[in-house]
Design a protein around this motif. Structure first.
Motif, PDB file in Angstrom:
ATOM      1  N   ASP A 183      18.857   9.572  -8.992  1.00 38.81           N
ATOM      2  CA  ASP A 183      18.118   8.805  -7.986  1.00 38.81           C
ATOM      3  C   ASP A 183      17.672   9.676  -6.820  1.00 38.81           C
ATOM      4  O   ASP A 183      16.695   9.363  -6.139  1.00 38.81           O
ATOM      5  CB  ASP A 183      18.997   7.667  -7.469  1.00 38.81           C
ATOM      6  CG  ASP A 183      19.491   6.770  -8.581  1.00 38.81           C
ATOM      7  OD1 ASP A 183      18.690   5.968  -9.077  1.00 38.81           O
ATOM      8  OD2 ASP A 183      20.665   6.912  -8.975  1.00 38.81           O
TER       9      ASP A 183
ATOM     10  N   GLU B 116      17.725   8.176   0.925  1.00 39.01           N
ATOM     11  CA  GLU B 116      18.058   6.753   0.907  1.00 39.01           C
ATOM     12  C   GLU B 116      19.194   6.461  -0.077  1.00 39.01           C
ATOM     13  O   GLU B 116      19.169   5.498  -0.842  1.00 39.01           O
ATOM     14  CB  GLU B 116      16.826   5.920   0.554  1.00 39.01           C
ATOM     15  CG  GLU B 116      15.664   6.109   1.519  1.00 39.01           C
ATOM     16  CD  GLU B 116      14.395   5.395   1.066  1.00 39.01           C
ATOM     17  OE1 GLU B 116      14.417   4.796  -0.026  1.00 39.01           O
ATOM     18  OE2 GLU B 116      13.395   5.442   1.791  1.00 39.01           O
ATOM     19  N   LEU B 117      20.212   7.300  -0.049  1.00 35.52           N
ATOM     20  CA  LEU B 117      21.324   7.173  -0.984  1.00 35.52           C
ATOM     21  C   LEU B 117      22.013   5.825  -0.850  1.00 35.52           C
ATOM     22  O   LEU B 117      22.331   5.377   0.244  1.00 35.52           O
ATOM     23  CB  LEU B 117      22.345   8.286  -0.739  1.00 35.52           C
ATOM     24  CG  LEU B 117      23.556   8.276  -1.660  1.00 35.52           C
ATOM     25  CD1 LEU B 117      23.178   8.790  -3.045  1.00 35.52           C
ATOM     26  CD2 LEU B 117      24.685   9.123  -1.090  1.00 35.52           C
ATOM     27  N   SER B 118      22.236   5.189  -1.992  1.00 36.60           N
ATOM     28  CA  SER B 118      23.009   3.951  -2.066  1.00 36.60           C
ATOM     29  C   SER B 118      24.238   4.193  -2.929  1.00 36.60           C
ATOM     30  O   SER B 118      24.238   5.080  -3.793  1.00 36.60           O
ATOM     31  CB  SER B 118      22.175   2.824  -2.681  1.00 36.60           C
ATOM     32  OG  SER B 118      21.063   2.501  -1.868  1.00 36.60           O
ATOM     33  N   ARG B 119      25.276   3.420  -2.693  1.00 36.07           N
ATOM     34  CA  ARG B 119      26.492   3.547  -3.492  1.00 36.07           C
ATOM     35  C   ARG B 119      26.158   3.371  -4.976  1.00 36.07           C
ATOM     36  O   ARG B 119      25.419   2.458  -5.358  1.00 36.07           O
ATOM     37  CB  ARG B 119      27.512   2.502  -3.045  1.00 36.07           C
ATOM     38  CG  ARG B 119      28.857   2.597  -3.764  1.00 36.07           C
ATOM     39  CD  ARG B 119      29.892   1.729  -3.074  1.00 36.07           C
ATOM     40  NE  ARG B 119      30.206   2.253  -1.742  1.00 36.07           N
ATOM     41  CZ  ARG B 119      31.066   3.223  -1.494  1.00 36.07           C
ATOM     42  NH1 ARG B 119      31.689   3.830  -2.518  1.00 36.07           N
ATOM     43  NH2 ARG B 119      31.296   3.624  -0.265  1.00 36.07           N
TER      44      ARG B 119
ATOM     45  N   ASP C 241      24.489   5.639  -6.755  1.00 37.29           N
ATOM     46  CA  ASP C 241      23.366   6.499  -7.119  1.00 37.29           C
ATOM     47  C   ASP C 241      23.856   7.804  -7.744  1.00 37.29           C
ATOM     48  O   ASP C 241      24.986   8.247  -7.519  1.00 37.29           O
ATOM     49  CB  ASP C 241      22.532   6.841  -5.881  1.00 37.29           C
ATOM     50  CG  ASP C 241      21.536   5.756  -5.517  1.00 37.29           C
ATOM     51  OD1 ASP C 241      21.400   4.794  -6.291  1.00 37.29           O
ATOM     52  OD2 ASP C 241      20.898   5.868  -4.446  1.00 37.29           O
TER      53      ASP C 241
ATOM     54  N   SER D 150      30.282   2.996   7.518  1.00 38.38           N
ATOM     55  CA  SER D 150      30.932   2.901   6.215  1.00 38.38           C
ATOM     56  C   SER D 150      31.742   1.628   6.260  1.00 38.38           C
ATOM     57  O   SER D 150      31.203   0.569   6.539  1.00 38.38           O
ATOM     58  CB  SER D 150      31.800   4.136   5.952  1.00 38.38           C
ATOM     59  OG  SER D 150      32.699   4.340   7.033  1.00 38.38           O
TER      60      SER D 150
ATOM     61  N   ILE E 170      20.704  11.161   3.071  1.00 32.89           N
ATOM     62  CA  ILE E 170      20.835   9.795   3.601  1.00 32.89           C
ATOM     63  C   ILE E 170      19.513   9.272   4.156  1.00 32.89           C
ATOM     64  O   ILE E 170      19.057   8.187   3.781  1.00 32.89           O
ATOM     65  CB  ILE E 170      21.924   9.743   4.691  1.00 32.89           C
ATOM     66  CG1 ILE E 170      23.232  10.363   4.177  1.00 32.89           C
ATOM     67  CG2 ILE E 170      22.121   8.301   5.160  1.00 32.89           C
ATOM     68  CD1 ILE E 170      23.796   9.707   2.944  1.00 32.89           C
TER      69      ILE E 170
END
Length: 345
Positions: free
Chosen positions: A217, A140-143, A145, A292, A136
């Motif tokens: 990613d 930099e996890l994004s939905r 990925d 969230s 995270i």
């Protein structure tokens, strides 16, 4: 001088056989610290390296092994105002967890929820905080990925896989060394969506197949040298890789900078134990809470393996601390699927 029992190392370093339980000085809490009576502690690979004399604890930390634990607050040091005697907690430390008592900073403790056992709570801090940092904070996890997690059956690996899925990853490819581990990673709720045996398969091809040729990613790597080239191949444009350890070695003889440049890759080294108290306490607070659909506590979402939470702790085996040599051997031989924990008797 008050004393306690702790796991000590004959000659201060050496093989597994040098571990023994002996008497040592009981810690006295310093400013902002509390004294915790330890119930259980988790094992980590850094413990093996420290035992061998290759990973000294940070300045000011206890030389006793162990960085995560669960237990009860027994005494408040000067300036400690966030806890009361008898509180059930788990937390992080720079060292000292392999002992009956530990002096821990109040900001690095988390209240133990009743739905977690002592052993389950002790397995959380290093695993989930490291995973949060890698996936995270740095990843930099994004939905949507795609993610690649190495050492998938390790404590941190299992936490990283579940965290990525819980935060909306489209796919999570995990690597491990045995068919048993790979099948298990596919079977657990919020487990891996794809797997690869890094000893017999090219995981970069597995990644490309899983992502329609795009690549991932986010990469979480513990291995280093032997995985470097395939990691770079696996990453998509603008991909991010967090390197937590270098178990196969840190020296990569020939590095082609071209893919790093034209893919615009971000490569981040990551440590936790050596970071400042301020950094660690901020990270603990990030793990306690995340955004969230609503602002909630991460810990409330973590259950035992038989629970129904989106993230679960998986304890491979609980050893009595009198069997610390056997526990270290189990970890060193890479037999664990999930976390190895010791309980103090």
């Amino acid at each position: 001088m008050s004393t306690m029992r702790a796991v000590l190392i004959k000659d201060d370093k050496g093989p597994i056989e040098n571990l023994y339980i002996g008497e040592t000085e009981k810690p006295v809490p310093k400013q902002g610290q509390v004294l915790v009576k330890v119930v259980a502690f988790g094992l980590n690979r850094m413990d093996l390296i420290q035992r061998e004399g290759r990973y000294p604890p940070p300045p000011g930390a206890s030389t006793i092994l162990g960085v995560e634990f669960s237990g009860r607050v027994e005494y408040l040091g000067p300036g400690a105002t966030k806890w009361t005697t008898g509180d059930e907690v788990f937390g992080l430390s720079g060292g000292g967890a392999y002992a009956e008592y530990i002096a821990a900073h109040q900001d690095l403790l988390i209240r133990k929820p009743p739905h977690l056992s002592w052993e389950e709570a002790a397995s959380i801090p290093e695993n989930f905080i490291t995973a949060h940092q890698a996936v995270i904070l740095y990843g930099e996890l994004s939905r949507g990925d795609n993610v690649l997690v190495h050492a998938g059956a390790s404590g941190v690996g299992v936490a990283a896989i579940q965290m990525a899925r819980s935060f909306g990853a489209s796919s999570v490819t995990a690597t491990a060394s045995t068919k048993e581990k790979l099948e298990w990673l596919l079977s657990i709720p919020n487990g891996a969506t794809e797997v690869a045996n890094y000893k017999t398969e090219d995981f970069s091809k597995t990644v490309k197949n899983a992502t329609g040729g795009k690549g991932v990613d986010v990469v979480v790597d513990f291995v280093g040298r032997t995985h470097w080239e395939k990691n770079i191949e696996s990453l998509a444009v603008d991909g991010r890789m967090t390197i937590i350890a270098a178990l196969s070695g840190s020296l990569v003889p020939t590095v082609d900078l071209g893919p790093i440049l034209y893919k615009r890759l971000k490569i981040q080294g990551s440590t936790l134990r050596s970071r400042s108290l301020e950094y660690q306490s901020n990270l603990v607070n990030r793990v306690k809470c995340f955004c969230s659909a609503a602002f909630q506590e991460v810990v409330s979402k973590i259950t035992g393996s038989e629970g129904d939470g989106p993230m679960r702790v998986y304890v491979h085996k609980v050893f009595p601390w009198t069997e610390i040599q056997i526990a270290h051997k189990e970890l060193s031989e890479n037999k664990n699927i999930g976390k190895i924990v010791c309980r103090i008797s």
